[in-house]
Design an enzyme around this catalytic site. Structure first.
Site, PDB file in Angstrom:
ATOM      1  N   GLY A  31       0.534  -1.176  -0.331  1.00  0.00           N
ATOM      2  CA  GLY A  31      -0.071   0.420   0.074  1.00  0.00           C
ATOM      3  C   GLY A  31       0.750   1.009   0.079  1.00  0.00           C
ATOM      4  O   GLY A  31       1.850   1.188  -0.448  1.00  0.00           O
ATOM      5  N   ASN A  32       0.696   2.328   0.366  1.00  0.00           N
ATOM      6  CA  ASN A  32       0.679   3.622   0.774  1.00  0.00           C
ATOM      7  C   ASN A  32       1.126   3.763  -0.948  1.00  0.00           C
ATOM      8  O   ASN A  32       2.602   4.483  -1.221  1.00  0.00           O
ATOM      9  CB  ASN A  32       2.116   3.707   1.174  1.00  0.00           C
ATOM     10  CG  ASN A  32       2.490   5.331   1.206  1.00  0.00           C
ATOM     11  OD1 ASN A  32       3.308   5.575   1.529  1.00  0.00           O
ATOM     12  ND2 ASN A  32       1.295   6.514   1.866  1.00  0.00           N
ATOM     13  N   GLY A  36       5.709   4.339  -8.899  1.00  0.00           N
ATOM     14  CA  GLY A  36       6.471   3.016  -8.695  1.00  0.00           C
ATOM     15  C   GLY A  36       5.425   1.807  -8.614  1.00  0.00           C
ATOM     16  O   GLY A  36       5.059   0.893  -9.812  1.00  0.00           O
ATOM     17  N   HIS A  37       4.625   2.230  -8.136  1.00  0.00           N
ATOM     18  CA  HIS A  37       3.485   0.964  -7.786  1.00  0.00           C
ATOM     19  C   HIS A  37       2.711   1.029  -9.167  1.00  0.00           C
ATOM     20  O   HIS A  37       1.838  -0.395  -9.787  1.00  0.00           O
ATOM     21  CB  HIS A  37       2.772   0.821  -6.223  1.00  0.00           C
ATOM     22  CG  HIS A  37       3.569   0.975  -5.238  1.00  0.00           C
ATOM     23  ND1 HIS A  37       3.258   1.651  -4.816  1.00  0.00           N
ATOM     24  CD2 HIS A  37       3.968  -0.363  -5.066  1.00  0.00           C
ATOM     25  CE1 HIS A  37       4.243   1.394  -3.088  1.00  0.00           C
ATOM     26  NE2 HIS A  37       4.136   0.011  -3.707  1.00  0.00           N
ATOM     27  N   SER A 187       9.567   5.641  -2.804  1.00  0.00           N
ATOM     28  CA  SER A 187       9.170   4.345  -1.745  1.00  0.00           C
ATOM     29  C   SER A 187       8.809   5.128  -0.972  1.00  0.00           C
ATOM     30  O   SER A 187       8.422   6.641  -1.045  1.00  0.00           O
ATOM     31  CB  SER A 187      10.314   3.959  -1.092  1.00  0.00           C
ATOM     32  OG  SER A 187      10.960   3.590  -0.319  1.00  0.00           O
TER      33      SER A 187
END
Ligand code: PAF
Length: 284
Positions: A31-32, A36-37, A187
């Site tokens: 999560g968060n 990048g995700h 990150s």
């Protein structure tokens, strides 16, 4: 977007998806979510009929002295981002759903050798926690392909080894690091940094690039370069944990005949530990 909190409900949905012969991509996250995700999701969506994203802050991969309690949990914002990115399925289980009543009695997977150095040295149980949750998520979802960020390069190799050793039928894919405008790898831990810290932290990527430059200039005294790089990081106000030039498949310290290299580093900015890497090929 359909959201599942229980394994049983997810399984019912997956049965329908499989009956329709759709390919399944898996994007595991804690999560968060950041760009990048979303890059993982984009790649997964482009290659699969449907994608299951997961959000699970995995207690097993945090050391006792680490930031589990304060790890950023932003599920509502994350759901909006996933919807906007056209993710159709989210699996967001509780700790109890994944580990039952007693996490201490969980079967744990250890990937030897690759887990023991670099990040594994300062975080001795971290990769066992990662290997265990990833194996579990792969077994729950049984995807055709699973997507992981290459920022966690050591983690990526450990997951590939786990899949190969346990003969899991899934393709593991690495997705390129996404960086902000001054090079800092995205990150969730960047949330802990002040503006000053972010400026300091951008030296990590600069140092990786300068190291890659030296290697490309045929400097083969890798151990000397590592010492130089650590000094650079210290002079920039960071506290290097490790800086290592490695062979990119085994993560053994690189020797002068290796051509596929990866430079791995972890460094503290204040109390925040950041990791990054750069792959370098010395083939013509
Ligand atoms: O890279 C991460 O975010 C985590 O280590 C992972 C792979 C989702 C396992 O919890």
């Amino acid at each position: 977007m359909k959201v599942f909190n229980s394994i049983a409900e997810l399984h019912l949905e997956l049965e329908t998806i499989r009956l329709a012969k759709k390919s399944i991509g898996l994007v595991p996250t804690m999560g968060n979510l950041h760009a990048g995700h979303l890059a993982l999701l984009k790649e997964a969506l482009s290659e699969n009929d449907c994608v299951i994203s997961t959000i699970f802050v995995n207690p097993l991969q945090f050391e006792l002295n680490e930031d589990l309690q304060n790890y950023p949990r932003t599920i509502e914002e994350d759901k909006l981002k996933l919807k906007k990115a056209k993710c159709e399925y989210l699996f967001a289980p509780s700790v109890k759903e994944i580990y039952g009543h007693n996490i201490n009695y969980q079967t744990v997977i250890h990937v030897p050798d690759l887990s023991d150095n670099y990040c594994g040295r300062s975080r001795p149980s971290h990769f066992d926690g990662v290997a265990t949750i990833v194996c579990k998520l792969l077994n729950i979802v049984r995807p055709d392909t699973a997507f992981f960020g290459l920022k966690d390069y050591q983690q990526f190799l450990i997951i590939k080894k786990l899949v190969s050793d346990l003969a899991l039928n899934v393709d593991i894919r690495g997705v390129e690091i996404v960086r902000d405008s001054n090079g800092l790898a995205l990150s969730s831990r960047n949330n802990y940094l002040s503006n000053d810290d972010i400026v300091k932290a951008s030296n990590i990527y600069r140092c990786l690039q300068e190291t890659a430059g030296k290697i490309r200039d045929k400097n083969r005294d890798f151990r000397k370069i590592e010492i130089w790089a650590k000094a650079q990081l210290s002079n920039a106000g960071l506290r290097p944990d490790y800086f290592a030039i490695c062979e990119s498949h085994s993560l053994s310290p690189a020797n002068e005949n290796d051509t596929q290299l990866v430079v791995l580093t972890a460094a503290y900015v204040g109390s925040t530990r950041l990791i990054d890497n750069l792959r370098v090929s010395t083939d013509q």
